[in-house]
Scaffold this active site. Structure first.
Site, short mmCIF file in Angstrom:
data_model
loop_
_atom_site.label_atom_id
_atom_site.label_comp_id
_atom_site.label_asym_id
_atom_site.label_seq_id
_atom_site.Cartn_x
_atom_site.Cartn_y
_atom_site.Cartn_z
N ASN A 295 -13.73 -5.87 -11.94
CA ASN A 295 -13.25 -6.89 -11.18
C ASN A 295 -12.25 -6.15 -10.07
O ASN A 295 -12.19 -5.09 -10.05
CB ASN A 295 -12.26 -7.82 -12.04
CG ASN A 295 -11.09 -7.25 -12.46
OD1 ASN A 295 -11.02 -5.97 -12.77
ND2 ASN A 295 -10.08 -7.84 -12.50
N CYS A 297 -9.16 -5.65 -9.04
CA CYS A 297 -8.07 -4.86 -9.18
C CYS A 297 -8.36 -3.83 -10.46
O CYS A 297 -7.51 -2.91 -10.75
CB CYS A 297 -6.96 -5.61 -9.85
SG CYS A 297 -6.41 -6.64 -8.71
N GLU A 299 -8.81 -3.98 -13.92
CA GLU A 299 -8.48 -4.02 -15.27
C GLU A 299 -9.47 -4.26 -16.17
O GLU A 299 -9.11 -4.32 -17.44
CB GLU A 299 -7.36 -4.57 -15.40
CG GLU A 299 -7.33 -6.01 -15.11
CD GLU A 299 -7.18 -6.66 -13.89
OE1 GLU A 299 -6.95 -7.79 -13.35
OE2 GLU A 299 -7.38 -5.76 -12.73
#
Length: 608
Positions: A295, A297, A299
């Protein structure tokens, strides 16, 4: 009259602009408690029985900012709009034809239109300069097509859609890897993308040995091409499971390529690095999926059409008697909240709309969730612990282990009640290295009853929801500063600057008025990059998805030391690494007040 739940102007602004439900006639949520009721009722509405009881249970964990669901959940639950409750997606494989490329662009646009961020692996696209098989034109390469995505995202924002977020990844052995590394060297280029290089074990070993590194592409896509050599190697390409023949198009020195990655991220903060073999090795579903993207970011590493369903436990709300000799975490309440939060996020899977049918099938087939923490740095200070010390890392790891193990137990109980996730295969799932590291009683529970969710933990950046929760420290990040300015994107596309005071510092001034800050009140100015890295490493064993972490690097930090951070991240078993060194290209989102000395700053990486 109940007390005002907001302790700062920015918290009120975040609620008003992002999470408060308003229709054409004005606000429907008159108060924050109305928002909590709307969300709790909506999520509990999935329950076949005792909906009123579950509404109250969910209200209990939402009030007081104890549990912070992802921004899409807060904004979209119980409203009539056609939006997704999932923050981010990894999109489908981009096949190397013009029709398929623009089909993929359309899917991405539809997903962003509903509020989802998107991640892509662009490694499937033919390198620049090679003829297209059908029409005889010359391929322009992955980076050129990324610019089309960037323009589409910009257009969606200009029409009033939610701020876009995208992640692009590329293999370290793709022939266009140098062009990808340098793609954001100029300000304003690909500004809606985060970039990450997929770095594998073989490459890291080649760097250590100072070997030549082959840049390759699948033979099937290059047949009949006179520019190709006769050298062929076997590689697993992108999200495929099986190896296939790939032609070596040229060789570079592995250390030179590594140096180029390091120099780029040192000078303008990108690309980050995904340790892709570690990601796949530790994936609970390695038996059925091959991951090559995350995704926006980072994580949540995801397969094609996978989605992330996130929530965070606000650790500051579990500290009893802060700043005293008796300060401690209320672990019993943390367990109860974790258990209810797992059920809450599991219900989101069934309640959410999805832009694409393939996304719905993937989400409901795996029932992946990502429960994490926020406010770690503030909570440590409230406990009298210095973020940079071993004792603080030990406490943080203990808390993350408790969240992880409680979440797995809750998911086993849900499986007993509602059934295991559809893609569950008992023997293969129990063989996963992450599952084998869990306590025996959890493994035995999975063997006997199955488990409701394939993955349960992730540590997200939580930039926006932490501001919403009265300016608690973000995710597992240290405090940027105790008093600082932050630029917040407004609906008109402009930034407004807010002056912020850290949550723990405000609380200290209330509990201990007039007393100076103790030495355990540390911020980015007093912590080393190693302190950041070691905290991330302390939590990683208890995170089955991944961790979003920006390692702040001081302006005077030598490049040779900087390079060693990424090597250490790999050796420590992290799934990725992102750093930020202040420089003219990236600029600053955060800035301290003039009477506080300047130091390193952070990047706004949150999609929500």
């Amino acid at each position: 009259m109940p007390p005002d739940p907001f302790q700062s102007d920015v918290s009120q602004y975040i609620w008003n602009s992002k999470y408060r439900y308003c229709d054409d006639e004005g606000p429907v949520d008159e108060t924050l408690d109305d928002t909590w009721h709307r969300v709790a009722r909506g999520i509990a509405g999935i329950e076949p029985h005792r909906q009123s009881d579950w509404t109250n249970r969910f209200l209990n964990i939402l009030r007081g900012f104890r549990f912070l669901p992802g921004g899409r959940i807060l904004a979209g639950t119980g409203v009539p709009y056609d939006v997704t409750l999932f923050n981010c997606f990894v999109m489908g494989r981009i096949e190397d034809t013009l029709e398929a490329i623009f089909d993929a662009l359309k899917e991405g646009a539809l997903t962003m239109q509903q509020g989802g961020g998107v991640g892509y692996d662009f490694s499937t696209l033919r390198p620049r300069g090679f003829p297209a098989r059908r029409v005889g034109s010359i391929a322009s390469g992955p980076v050129s097509f990324m610019r089309i995505w960037d323009a589409a995202c910009d257009t969606l924002i200009s029409t009033g859609a939610r701020r876009g977020a995208m992640m692009a990844s590329l293999r370290c052995d793709h022939p266009d890897i140098e062009r990808f590394i340098d793609a954001k060297r100029h300000p304003g280029e690909l500004r809606h993308f985060n970039l990450s290089v997929q770095v594998n074990d073989d490459f890291m070993q080649a760097v250590d040995r100072d070997d030549a590194w082959p840049l390759v592409f699948p033979v099937r896509a290059l047949q009949g091409n006179d520019q190709c050599s006769d050298d062929v190697v076997q590689r697993v390409w992108s999200d495929r499971h099986q190896t296939e023949p790939c032609r070596i198009l040229r060789r570079v020195r592995a250390r030179d390529l590594w140096e180029r990655i390091m120099r780029a991220t040192y000078e303008y903060a990108e690309p980050g690095v995904l340790f892709i073999d570690s990601i796949n090795r530790m994936n609970n579903l390695a038996y059925r999926e091959r991951i090559s993207a995350t995704n926006p970011c980072g994580e949540v590493p995801l397969p094609t059409y996978g989605a992330c369903n996130l929530g965070s436990l606000n650790l500051t709300t579990f500290v009893k008697q802060p700043f005293t000799q008796r300060a401690q975490l209320d672990l019993h309440t943390l367990d109860e909240t974790t258990t209810d939060a797992v059920r809450f996020l599991d219900n989101v899977v069934d309640l959410s709309r999805f832009p694409l049918e393939a996304q719905r099938q993937q989400a409901q087939g795996t029932r992946r969730i990502g429960l994490g923490m926020t406010g770690l740095a503030d909570a440590l200070m409230m406990l009298g612990l210095n973020y940079g010390h071993e004792e603080a890392r030990h406490q943080a790891a203990k808390v993350m282990a408790q969240i992880c193990h409680t979440a797995y137990r809750a998911s086993i109980e849900l499986a007993k009640e509602k059934g295991a996730f559809p893609y569950f295969n008992q023997a293969d799932y129990l063989h996963s290295p992450f599952i084998r590291a869990l306590p025996d009683e959890i493994q035995q529970g999975i063997e006997k009853h199955g488990i409701r969710n394939s993955h349960l933990t992730a540590v997200a950046p939580t930039g926006t929801i932490s501001l919403f929760a009265n300016t608690t420290s973000s995710g597992l990040e240290p405090v940027f500063d105790f008093y600082y300015r932050r630029k917040i994107l407004q609906p008109d596309g402009k930034y407004q600057t807010y002056t912020l005071t850290d949550y723990a510092w405000r609380l200290w001034q209330t509990v201990c008025p007039g007393k100076p800050r103790p030495d355990y009140f540390v911020d980015c100015n007093t912590l080393t990059p190693d302190d950041h890295l070691l905290m991330q490493a302390a939590l990683q064993p208890y995170v089955d998805n991944a961790i979003s972490k920006t390692i702040n690097v001081p302006a005077d930090y030598p490049f040779e030391q900087f390079k060693s951070l990424y090597k250490r991240a790999y050796v420590l078993g992290l799934k990725g690494c992102t750093t930020f060194w202040p420089n003219p290209v990236t600029g600053e989102i955060l800035s301290v007040e003039p009477d506080i000395s300047h130091h390193c700053c952070s990047i706004e990486r949150e999609a929500g």
